[in-house]
Design a protein around this motif. Structure first.
Motif, PDB file in Angstrom:
ATOM      1  N   LEU A 284      -6.168   2.212   8.732  1.00  0.00           N
ATOM      2  CA  LEU A 284      -7.290   2.610   7.886  1.00  0.00           C
ATOM      3  C   LEU A 284      -8.378   1.536   7.837  1.00  0.00           C
TER       4      LEU A 284
ATOM      5  N   LYS B 202     -11.290   2.263   3.231  1.00  0.00           N
ATOM      6  CA  LYS B 202     -10.304   3.340   3.151  1.00  0.00           C
ATOM      7  C   LYS B 202      -8.862   2.841   3.082  1.00  0.00           C
ATOM      8  N   SER B 203      -8.673   1.566   3.263  1.00  0.00           N
ATOM      9  CA  SER B 203      -7.305   1.048   3.284  1.00  0.00           C
ATOM     10  C   SER B 203      -6.632   1.214   1.927  1.00  0.00           C
ATOM     11  N   LYS B 204      -5.350   1.500   1.957  1.00  0.00           N
ATOM     12  CA  LYS B 204      -4.571   1.620   0.728  1.00  0.00           C
ATOM     13  C   LYS B 204      -4.073   0.272   0.235  1.00  0.00           C
ATOM     14  N   THR B 205      -4.290  -0.762   1.036  1.00  0.00           N
ATOM     15  CA  THR B 205      -3.907  -2.117   0.637  1.00  0.00           C
ATOM     16  C   THR B 205      -5.062  -2.771  -0.103  1.00  0.00           C
ATOM     17  N   ASP B 206      -4.780  -3.391  -1.219  1.00  0.00           N
ATOM     18  CA  ASP B 206      -5.793  -4.072  -2.016  1.00  0.00           C
ATOM     19  C   ASP B 206      -5.953  -5.499  -1.490  1.00  0.00           C
TER      20      ASP B 206
ATOM     21  N   ASP C 232      -2.980  -1.888  10.261  1.00  0.00           N
ATOM     22  CA  ASP C 232      -3.395  -0.996   9.185  1.00  0.00           C
ATOM     23  C   ASP C 232      -4.452  -0.063   9.779  1.00  0.00           C
TER      24      ASP C 232
END
Length: 353
Positions: free
Chosen positions: A302, A319-323, A300
């Protein structure tokens, strides 16, 4: 699956091996598959054997012992210790050497065992790790040829290592010149010219490797699909044979700069922090005792690795789009140093896919 762990895709590894073996075959070069980075684990070695390597090579006798089930010649890559002479003859067919006293000890051991042990005489062509200087080669060869129980099988060199010297037509041609001088002076034919490691592959692709070079000792290129002189990924190879996995054990929003006077960290270094305000920080259950953290890259892209202690790795996942949640697993690619440390650590589990 338990964590931290490394997953190994044996099918991709076999394909990487076959691709590189075929590249070398086009130049009449045999491949010594280097198993030291994964500590000679037989399941992984088997994938390289199935991919077509001609020799199994390792720096440690402990790892070569694990490969005795494979019907391929074994090469001891690190210069043998005098105290290892008997084991070197027992568990390797060929060893790299630069000291006459050690070669004589191997001769004695081989004679006691009624065997012939093959020697690759290492030549230092500029990297300044192991090897004799070219000017000393003929005098040492003369002494080696008088010994019983050992056979001067080849000449070799090591580059891209201590000194970071890049293999070239010019420095590898030193081996060719010495082979010719040995033939001329002693009427003795050297069988193998081992022209280095994965850093020499760029010479194959540009057709600039001396034609007399007939062996390479390859590890990183097979395991990571990368030549090591310029860090370029090789065509038709996989760079994700190995993946490092770490589980999140804490996930909280915290300041990006510690509160209080900053002194040395757990490893004696004084850390420097950039104020990013409040960030979302994850702690993964691994640290420097498990793996060389600087050699990890999150899949990942980010996620940023902020640092690590011996058993905690701190990640910025803001900043990651994964929760991400506690219990989730973060995956990483590994460079060569990270691979080496992860396989050496008994705390990192190994799984095959």
């Amino acid at each position: 699956m338990r964590y931290p762990s490394v997953t190994i895709n044996l099918e991709k590894l076999e394909k990487n091996t076959a691709t590189i073996v075929n590249l070398c075959k086009k130049h009449n070069i045999s491949v010594s598959g280097v198993t030291k980075v994964f500590c000679g684990i037989p399941e992984i070695t088997n994938a390289m054997v199935k991919g077509g390597i001609s020799f199994i090579a390792d720096s440690r006798i402990e790892n070569l012992k694990k490969s005795m089930c494979f019907n391929l010649p074994k090469i001891l890559l690190r210069l043998p210790m005098l105290s290892q002479a008997d084991d070197a003859v027992t568990y390797s067919d060929i060893s790299l050497n630069s000291e006459y006293v050690t070669i004589a000890a191997l001769s004695d051991a081989a004679r006691r065992m009624n065997q012939t042990h093959k020697i690759i005489l290492m030549i230092d062509v500029g990297d300044l790790r192991e090897g004799i200087l070219p000017k000393d080669c003929l005098n040492l060869v003369e002494k080696i040829l008088k010994l019983k129980g050992v056979e001067l099988f080849g000449l070799g060199t090591n580059l891209n290592c201590f000194g970071g010297v890049i293999p070239s037509f010019e420095n590898l041609s030193i081996l060719t010149d010495l082979k010719n001088k040995i033939k001329e002076k002693f009427n003795f034919e050297i069988t193998m010219l081992s022209g280095g490691n994965s850093g020499s592959l760029h010479l194959l692709e540009s057709n600039k490797i001396p034609k007399e070079i007939n062996n390479l000792r390859l590890g990183e290129s097979i395991l990571r699909g990368m030549e090591s002189s310029y860090g370029r990924y090789l065509d038709d190879t996989f760079d994700d044979v190995f993946i490092f996995n770490a589980e999140i054990i804490e996930l909280k929003e915290k300041p990006s700069v510690p509160a209080g006077e900053i002194g040395p960290d757990a490893f004696g270094n004084k850390p420097v922090f950039t104020d990013r305000g409040t960030i979302k920080r994850a702690i993964a259950a691994c640290g420097r005792q498990d793996v060389n953290i600087s050699g990890l890259r999150p899949l990942d892209n980010l996620i940023e690795i902020l640092g690590a202690s011996s058993d905690h790795m701190i990640l910025d996942v803001t900043k990651s789009k994964t929760d991400y949640k506690v219990g989730d697993v973060v995956k990483f690619s590994l460079d060569y140093g990270a691979l080496l440390s992860a396989f050496t650590s008994e705390y990192v589990l190994k799984y095959y896919t």
